[in-house]
Design a protein around this motif. Structure first.
Motif, PDB file in Angstrom:
ATOM      1  N   ASP A 149     -47.201 -19.717  -0.931  1.00  0.00           N
ATOM      2  CA  ASP A 149     -48.261 -20.284  -1.775  1.00  0.00           C
ATOM      3  C   ASP A 149     -49.531 -19.442  -1.678  1.00  0.00           C
ATOM      4  OD1 ASP A 149     -46.616 -22.357  -2.542  1.00  0.00           O
ATOM      5  OD2 ASP A 149     -47.375 -23.755  -1.029  1.00  0.00           O
ATOM      6  N   THR A 150     -49.879 -19.024  -0.460  1.00  0.00           N
ATOM      7  CA  THR A 150     -51.068 -18.191  -0.257  1.00  0.00           C
ATOM      8  C   THR A 150     -50.917 -16.850  -0.965  1.00  0.00           C
ATOM      9  OG1 THR A 150     -51.580 -19.238   1.857  1.00  0.00           O
ATOM     10  CG2 THR A 150     -52.493 -17.041   1.491  1.00  0.00           C
ATOM     11  N   LEU A 151     -49.748 -16.229  -0.846  1.00  0.00           N
ATOM     12  CA  LEU A 151     -49.507 -14.954  -1.517  1.00  0.00           C
ATOM     13  C   LEU A 151     -49.661 -15.098  -3.028  1.00  0.00           C
ATOM     14  CD1 LEU A 151     -46.393 -13.627   0.463  1.00  0.00           C
ATOM     15  CD2 LEU A 151     -48.793 -13.011   0.795  1.00  0.00           C
ATOM     16  N   ASN A 152     -49.108 -16.162  -3.578  1.00  0.00           N
ATOM     17  CA  ASN A 152     -49.204 -16.393  -5.027  1.00  0.00           C
ATOM     18  C   ASN A 152     -50.656 -16.576  -5.461  1.00  0.00           C
ATOM     19  OD1 ASN A 152     -46.433 -16.193  -5.281  1.00  0.00           O
ATOM     20  ND2 ASN A 152     -46.093 -18.404  -5.192  1.00  0.00           N
ATOM     21  N   GLU A 153     -51.405 -17.318  -4.672  1.00  0.00           N
ATOM     22  CA  GLU A 153     -52.815 -17.579  -5.008  1.00  0.00           C
ATOM     23  C   GLU A 153     -53.635 -16.296  -5.019  1.00  0.00           C
ATOM     24  OE1 GLU A 153     -54.096 -20.376  -2.065  1.00  0.00           O
ATOM     25  OE2 GLU A 153     -52.698 -21.937  -2.776  1.00  0.00           O
ATOM     26  N   LEU A 154     -53.312 -15.379  -4.104  1.00  0.00           N
ATOM     27  CA  LEU A 154     -54.100 -14.152  -3.955  1.00  0.00           C
ATOM     28  C   LEU A 154     -53.538 -12.970  -4.745  1.00  0.00           C
ATOM     29  CD1 LEU A 154     -54.858 -14.366  -0.109  1.00  0.00           C
ATOM     30  CD2 LEU A 154     -56.366 -14.996  -2.010  1.00  0.00           C
ATOM     31  N   GLY A 155     -52.396 -13.148  -5.387  1.00  0.00           N
ATOM     32  CA  GLY A 155     -51.804 -12.049  -6.146  1.00  0.00           C
ATOM     33  C   GLY A 155     -51.197 -10.963  -5.283  1.00  0.00           C
ATOM     34  N   ILE A 156     -50.636 -11.380  -4.143  1.00  0.00           N
ATOM     35  CA  ILE A 156     -49.996 -10.450  -3.204  1.00  0.00           C
ATOM     36  C   ILE A 156     -48.488 -10.643  -3.285  1.00  0.00           C
ATOM     37  CG2 ILE A 156     -49.811  -9.777  -0.774  1.00  0.00           C
ATOM     38  CD1 ILE A 156     -52.585 -11.165  -0.376  1.00  0.00           C
ATOM     39  N   ALA A 157     -47.735  -9.567  -3.282  1.00  0.00           N
ATOM     40  CA  ALA A 157     -46.277  -9.653  -3.386  1.00  0.00           C
ATOM     41  C   ALA A 157     -45.647  -9.974  -2.036  1.00  0.00           C
ATOM     42  CB  ALA A 157     -45.708  -8.339  -3.905  1.00  0.00           C
ATOM     43  N   LEU A 158     -44.512 -10.661  -2.092  1.00  0.00           N
ATOM     44  CA  LEU A 158     -43.673 -10.815  -0.903  1.00  0.00           C
ATOM     45  C   LEU A 158     -42.546  -9.797  -0.984  1.00  0.00           C
ATOM     46  CD1 LEU A 158     -42.605 -12.216   1.662  1.00  0.00           C
ATOM     47  CD2 LEU A 158     -41.306 -13.735   0.159  1.00  0.00           C
ATOM     48  N   VAL A 159     -42.465  -8.928   0.018  1.00  0.00           N
ATOM     49  CA  VAL A 159     -41.331  -8.012   0.163  1.00  0.00           C
ATOM     50  C   VAL A 159     -40.424  -8.635   1.218  1.00  0.00           C
ATOM     51  CG1 VAL A 159     -40.608  -5.719   0.886  1.00  0.00           C
ATOM     52  CG2 VAL A 159     -42.626  -5.982  -0.569  1.00  0.00           C
ATOM     53  N   ALA A 160     -39.231  -9.020   0.796  1.00  0.00           N
ATOM     54  CA  ALA A 160     -38.321  -9.800   1.644  1.00  0.00           C
ATOM     55  C   ALA A 160     -37.332  -8.895   2.360  1.00  0.00           C
ATOM     56  CB  ALA A 160     -37.576 -10.818   0.791  1.00  0.00           C
ATOM     57  N   TYR A 161     -37.535  -8.764   3.688  1.00  0.00           N
ATOM     58  CA  TYR A 161     -36.533  -8.017   4.441  1.00  0.00           C
ATOM     59  C   TYR A 161     -35.446  -8.975   4.926  1.00  0.00           C
ATOM     60  CZ  TYR A 161     -38.397  -9.227   9.180  1.00  0.00           C
ATOM     61  OH  TYR A 161     -38.794  -9.857  10.333  1.00  0.00           O
ATOM     62  N   ALA A 162     -34.286  -8.414   5.283  1.00  0.00           N
ATOM     63  CA  ALA A 162     -33.106  -9.195   5.680  1.00  0.00           C
ATOM     64  C   ALA A 162     -32.745 -10.259   4.643  1.00  0.00           C
ATOM     65  CB  ALA A 162     -33.317  -9.832   7.055  1.00  0.00           C
ATOM     66  N   PRO A 163     -32.728  -9.911   3.335  1.00  0.00           N
ATOM     67  CA  PRO A 163     -32.351 -10.903   2.320  1.00  0.00           C
ATOM     68  C   PRO A 163     -30.891 -11.327   2.423  1.00  0.00           C
ATOM     69  CG  PRO A 163     -32.445  -8.729   1.331  1.00  0.00           C
ATOM     70  CD  PRO A 163     -32.988  -8.585   2.728  1.00  0.00           C
ATOM     71  N   LEU A 164     -30.106 -10.573   3.203  1.00  0.00           N
ATOM     72  CA  LEU A 164     -28.704 -10.929   3.442  1.00  0.00           C
ATOM     73  C   LEU A 164     -28.518 -11.566   4.813  1.00  0.00           C
ATOM     74  CD1 LEU A 164     -26.978  -7.782   1.885  1.00  0.00           C
ATOM     75  CD2 LEU A 164     -27.409 -10.006   0.843  1.00  0.00           C
ATOM     76  N   GLY A 165     -29.618 -12.122   5.363  1.00  0.00           N
ATOM     77  CA  GLY A 165     -29.511 -12.815   6.650  1.00  0.00           C
ATOM     78  C   GLY A 165     -28.985 -11.918   7.752  1.00  0.00           C
ATOM     79  N   ARG A 166     -29.407 -10.643   7.746  1.00  0.00           N
ATOM     80  CA  ARG A 166     -28.938  -9.630   8.718  1.00  0.00           C
ATOM     81  C   ARG A 166     -27.415  -9.502   8.690  1.00  0.00           C
ATOM     82  NH1 ARG A 166     -33.251  -7.924  11.711  1.00  0.00           N
ATOM     83  NH2 ARG A 166     -35.000  -9.343  11.879  1.00  0.00           N
ATOM     84  N   GLY A 167     -26.870  -9.593   7.498  1.00  0.00           N
ATOM     85  CA  GLY A 167     -25.425  -9.399   7.325  1.00  0.00           C
ATOM     86  C   GLY A 167     -24.632 -10.678   7.244  1.00  0.00           C
ATOM     87  N   PHE A 168     -25.207 -11.801   7.685  1.00  0.00           N
ATOM     88  CA  PHE A 168     -24.485 -13.080   7.632  1.00  0.00           C
ATOM     89  C   PHE A 168     -24.029 -13.393   6.209  1.00  0.00           C
ATOM     90  CE2 PHE A 168     -25.344 -16.169  11.355  1.00  0.00           C
ATOM     91  CZ  PHE A 168     -23.990 -16.284  11.591  1.00  0.00           C
ATOM     92  N   LEU A 169     -24.919 -13.164   5.242  1.00  0.00           N
ATOM     93  CA  LEU A 169     -24.641 -13.580   3.867  1.00  0.00           C
ATOM     94  C   LEU A 169     -23.658 -12.669   3.139  1.00  0.00           C
ATOM     95  CD1 LEU A 169     -28.273 -14.696   3.095  1.00  0.00           C
ATOM     96  CD2 LEU A 169     -26.276 -16.191   3.008  1.00  0.00           C
ATOM     97  N   THR A 170     -23.224 -11.595   3.813  1.00  0.00           N
ATOM     98  CA  THR A 170     -22.170 -10.772   3.207  1.00  0.00           C
ATOM     99  C   THR A 170     -20.815 -11.471   3.293  1.00  0.00           C
ATOM    100  OG1 THR A 170     -21.629  -9.636   5.284  1.00  0.00           O
ATOM    101  CG2 THR A 170     -23.370  -8.654   3.911  1.00  0.00           C
ATOM    102  N   GLY A 171     -20.695 -12.384   4.259  1.00  0.00           N
ATOM    103  CA  GLY A 171     -19.417 -13.055   4.464  1.00  0.00           C
ATOM    104  C   GLY A 171     -18.430 -12.242   5.274  1.00  0.00           C
ATOM    105  N   ASP A 172     -18.871 -11.066   5.741  1.00  0.00           N
ATOM    106  CA  ASP A 172     -17.956 -10.188   6.494  1.00  0.00           C
ATOM    107  C   ASP A 172     -17.896 -10.537   7.980  1.00  0.00           C
ATOM    108  OD1 ASP A 172     -17.425  -8.783   4.177  1.00  0.00           O
ATOM    109  OD2 ASP A 172     -18.958  -7.259   4.558  1.00  0.00           O
ATOM    110  N   ILE A 173     -18.833 -11.361   8.434  1.00  0.00           N
ATOM    111  CA  ILE A 173     -18.902 -11.717   9.853  1.00  0.00           C
ATOM    112  C   ILE A 173     -18.242 -13.074  10.056  1.00  0.00           C
ATOM    113  CG2 ILE A 173     -20.460 -12.209  11.777  1.00  0.00           C
ATOM    114  CD1 ILE A 173     -22.516 -10.396  10.151  1.00  0.00           C
TER     115      ILE A 173
END
Length: 336
Positions: free
Chosen positions: A200-224
């Protein structure tokens, strides 16, 4: 293959592809393979292939190695620096022997020392986006950001950002010099910054969120499937969410996401990345292989409906306990 969608990152003038490439796993870190065996040649080819496909936004840091990751990026972009947007980070203190102390240093003199070192290791005379990796609890953020602002004035840095900071810290820093981006771990699997009001704060100030680990550090690949799927020395073996009973609870959630992805004819990785994109943020999935790079980039062409997003968020509702990201003794300090 995706047609290179571009976005404005924050509102300070930086334009980037809708997703970047996280480079951390491409090199060893203090002699340890972070996410499996590092392969320099394959990593360089992956970086170059990413640029060919229009996804030229690279994310690294001085402490990855230390220095090895920035040096790898330098090799990959050599002769084509202007075709890449390079983001790097500083803050974990590295001594004069190249060894991390695991303390955080945000003092003005160290900011200067760190940027000159990164410019040398990246073999460039400018850094597109420069982040403070973690907040120095002993130095006012105003001092650190003031020093970063000086680098912008000198042309050594294009834009600045912070990583893993609270809403209050973001507000204080932004008053000193406008922030372009804040980097934090964020995925359908890890939404703490959403619950904390940081987005919410980022949106209010016009700052982008750069999302690291969008795959949950590999969990979301389903390979683990079991904790033994991680090689010896893999960083994830130290993380609570990958251990014990919590690991198997998380696997149940991942299985449900895989089933949803299968019904849509896409991979669970693509579904996870498409969700971050649908939320309006910039994911930087990390990979060192062209196969997975191309798969990840394919997520940019997946349009999730409101119903899709609701279905996915019903699998892992906001507030779901998935385990701590770091162990109690971790070198990673999260700003409260």
């Amino acid at each position: 293959m995706s047609n290179n969608k571009q976005i404005k990152l924050g509102n300070q003038g930086l334009t980037v592809p809708v997703m970047g490439l996280g480079c951390m796993g491409m090199t060893t870190w203090s002699g340890m393979d972070i996410y499996g065996k590092a392969d320099e040649a394959a990593a360089i080819k992956t970086i170059q292939r990413s640029q060919e496909l229009g996804y030229n936004f690279l994310d690294t840091a001085d402490v990855y190695g230390p220095y090895l990751n920035e040096q790898l990026v330098a090799k990959a972009v050599k002769g084509n620096r202007e075709k890449y947007i390079i983001a790097t980070k500083f803050g974990y203190e590295i001594d004069d022997n190249g060894q991390p102390t695991w303390g955080i240093n945000g003092k003005k003199a160290y900011v200067r020392k760190a940027v000159e070192r990164s410019l040398k290791n990246l073999d460039t005379d400018y850094i597109d986006l420069y982040y403070l990796h973690r907040l120095d609890p002993h130095t006012p953020v105003e001092e650190t950001v003031g020093a970063m602002a000086d680098l912008v004035k000198e042309g050594k840095v294009g834009y600045i950002g912070l990583s893993e900071v609270s809403a209050a810290t973001i507000e204080r820093a932004h008053k000193v010099h406008p922030l372009t981006a804040v980097q934090s771990e964020y995925s359908i699997f890890e939404r703490n910054i959403e619950a904390a009001g940081i987005i919410d704060t980022l949106n209010e100030l016009g700052i982008a969120l750069v999302a690291y680990a969008p795959l949950g550090r590999g969990f979301l690949t389903g390979d683990i499937k079991t904790p033994e799927d991680f090689p010896e020395g893999d960083l994830r073996r130290t993380m609570p969410r990958f251990q014990g009973e919590q690991f198997y609870k998380n696997i149940e959630l991942i299985n449900a996401i895989q089933q949803m992805a299968a019904r849509k004819g896409i991979t669970s990785s693509q579904l996870a990345i498409a969700w971050v994109l649908a939320k309006g943020h910039t994911p930087i999935p990390g990979t060192k292989r062209i196969k997975y790079l191309e798969q990840n980039i394919g997520a940019a062409d997946i349009a999730l409906t409101v119903a899709d997003i609701a279905q996915l968020e019903a699998i892992i509702p906001l507030g779901t306990i998935t385990g701590d990201r770091y162990d109690a003794m971790s070198m990673t300090i999260i700003d409260k």
